[in-house]
Design an enzyme around this catalytic site. Structure first.
Site, mmCIF file in Angstrom:
data_model
loop_
_atom_site.group_PDB
_atom_site.id
_atom_site.type_symbol
_atom_site.label_atom_id
_atom_site.label_comp_id
_atom_site.label_asym_id
_atom_site.label_seq_id
_atom_site.Cartn_x
_atom_site.Cartn_y
_atom_site.Cartn_z
ATOM 1 N N HIS A 55 -8.099 29.885 -3.123
ATOM 2 C CA HIS A 55 -7.598 30.628 -4.280
ATOM 3 C C HIS A 55 -6.079 30.667 -4.192
ATOM 4 O O HIS A 55 -5.473 30.112 -3.251
ATOM 5 C CB HIS A 55 -8.231 32.025 -4.335
ATOM 6 C CG HIS A 55 -8.145 32.788 -3.043
ATOM 7 N ND1 HIS A 55 -6.948 33.149 -2.467
ATOM 8 C CD2 HIS A 55 -9.111 33.211 -2.195
ATOM 9 C CE1 HIS A 55 -7.176 33.791 -1.347
ATOM 10 N NE2 HIS A 55 -8.491 33.835 -1.143
ATOM 11 N N HIS A 70 -4.396 31.314 -0.853
ATOM 12 C CA HIS A 70 -4.303 30.164 0.061
ATOM 13 C C HIS A 70 -3.163 29.241 -0.367
ATOM 14 O O HIS A 70 -2.431 28.703 0.469
ATOM 15 C CB HIS A 70 -5.592 29.333 0.039
ATOM 16 C CG HIS A 70 -6.783 30.017 0.619
ATOM 17 N ND1 HIS A 70 -7.855 30.394 -0.135
ATOM 18 C CD2 HIS A 70 -7.078 30.368 1.898
ATOM 19 C CE1 HIS A 70 -8.776 30.952 0.640
ATOM 20 N NE2 HIS A 70 -8.334 30.943 1.879
ATOM 21 N N LYS A 111 -1.118 37.946 5.797
ATOM 22 C CA LYS A 111 -1.161 39.339 6.273
ATOM 23 C C LYS A 111 -2.420 40.059 5.809
ATOM 24 O O LYS A 111 -2.716 41.144 6.282
ATOM 25 C CB LYS A 111 0.055 40.105 5.740
ATOM 26 C CG LYS A 111 1.345 39.828 6.470
ATOM 27 C CD LYS A 111 2.373 40.852 6.049
ATOM 28 C CE LYS A 111 3.722 40.538 6.640
ATOM 29 N NZ LYS A 111 4.734 41.506 6.188
ATOM 30 N N LEU A 142 -6.542 39.024 -2.965
ATOM 31 C CA LEU A 142 -7.409 37.862 -3.190
ATOM 32 C C LEU A 142 -8.162 37.539 -1.898
ATOM 33 O O LEU A 142 -7.600 37.571 -0.806
ATOM 34 C CB LEU A 142 -6.593 36.649 -3.638
ATOM 35 C CG LEU A 142 -5.888 36.743 -4.989
ATOM 36 C CD1 LEU A 142 -5.572 35.355 -5.516
ATOM 37 C CD2 LEU A 142 -6.689 37.510 -6.039
#
Ligand code: PAF
Length: 279
Positions: free
Chosen positions: A30, A33, A145, A181
């Protein structure tokens, strides 16, 4: 983009590359990434991504079998980002024999928070990350993170093993309503997706309270857990921890304004979501 599954072929292809920037993933890519790929590009060249759903980091009752696999769509996205090599090994490529040597994270970092609720998870993560590093030999590697504890553990592992790989942290990518996400968001029903940003709102309430001088850490954690439970979540934890080692802050730490992070994991229906916010 070259797609490679064999370790030997990968090594041949990357021979002589001294500035490789690596982004390990489990696929179902997504925007979050893709932001890692862009950050990787700023720190090195070529960019190498991997897709491998690592059975070793899933517990027996977890979602290994139903973990979303969207290989064709992932390839298209990585091609658009200018990724040079996609390393997409099979289980046989990565584990041709049972993986008996494993990396064991230290107890205080590996068995708390996620480690407490997902026994063996970080051993699975560090073992595969070490193996992927050994295959790709990157100069830098990018981790989000969003998986704060994973990032800390990989960073400490790289330092303690003197790996020649610098670990770069990428900010969490959020939807407009604040939801971080995650590949697991795809499991949410429409109603659950509408409720899901409440987790991040809770983290903000805790962070705002601390910034306003409410320093009763256990009470803030307890109230956040209660509020989530009242909304129908099943919280595993909401925990205020020191950023440096993910241990609970002492009164002295609070007095000296030690940098903190609030982390949470909770189930919405059958989907377990995690998130965190630096305070
Ligand atoms: O964060 C992930 O997607 C995985 O834990 C990782 C780092 C690719 C290891 O399997």
């Amino acid at each position: 983009m070259k797609i490679i599954s064999s370790i030997a072929e990968l090594r041949d292809h990357l021979r002589g590359q001294l500035r490789t920037a690596f982004v390990p993933t489990m696929g179902n890519l997504h925007e979050g990434h893709l932001s890692l790929m862009r950050l990787a590009r700023k720190h090195g060249d070529p960019v190498v991504a991997s897709i491998f759903v690592n059975r070793m980091q899933f517990g027996p009752n977890e979602d290994f079998d139903k973990y979303p696999r969207t290989f064709a769509a992932d390839i298209e996205k990585l091609e658009k980002e200018g990724v040079y090599v996609l390393f997409a090994p099979t289980e046989k490529d990565i584990y041709p024999e049972p993986q008996e040597f494993r990396i064991q994270p230290p107890n205080d970092l590996g068995n708390t928070l996620e480690g407490e609720f997902r026994p063996g998870f970080f051993t699975g993560v560090t073992t595969i990350v070490m193996k992927l590093f050994s295959c790709v030999q990157p100069r830098v590697a990018v981790f989000g993170k969003k998986d704060y504890q994973q990032l800390m553990i990989v960073r400490n592992m790289a330092r303690q093993f003197a790996l020649p790989t610098e670990i770069i942290a990428a900010e969490t990518w959020r939807a407009d309503d604040g939801l971080a996400l995650s590949s697991r968001n795809g499991y949410l029903s429409v109603a659950e997706r509408a409720e899901a940003p409440a987790l991040y709102r809770e983290l903000n309430l805790v962070a705002d309270a601390m910034r306003a001088g409410h320093l009763d850490v256990s009470l803030l954690e307890k109230h956040a857990v209660q509020r989530l439970a009242e909304r129908g979540w099943k919280p595993d934890y909401v925990a205020i921890r020191k950023r440096i080692d993910l241990q609970p802050p002492t009164a002295g730490d609070l007095a000296t304004r030690e940098p903190l992070v609030v982390l949470a994991a909770a189930k919405l229906g059958t989907t377990r979501l995690i998130d965190n916010l630096e305070i």
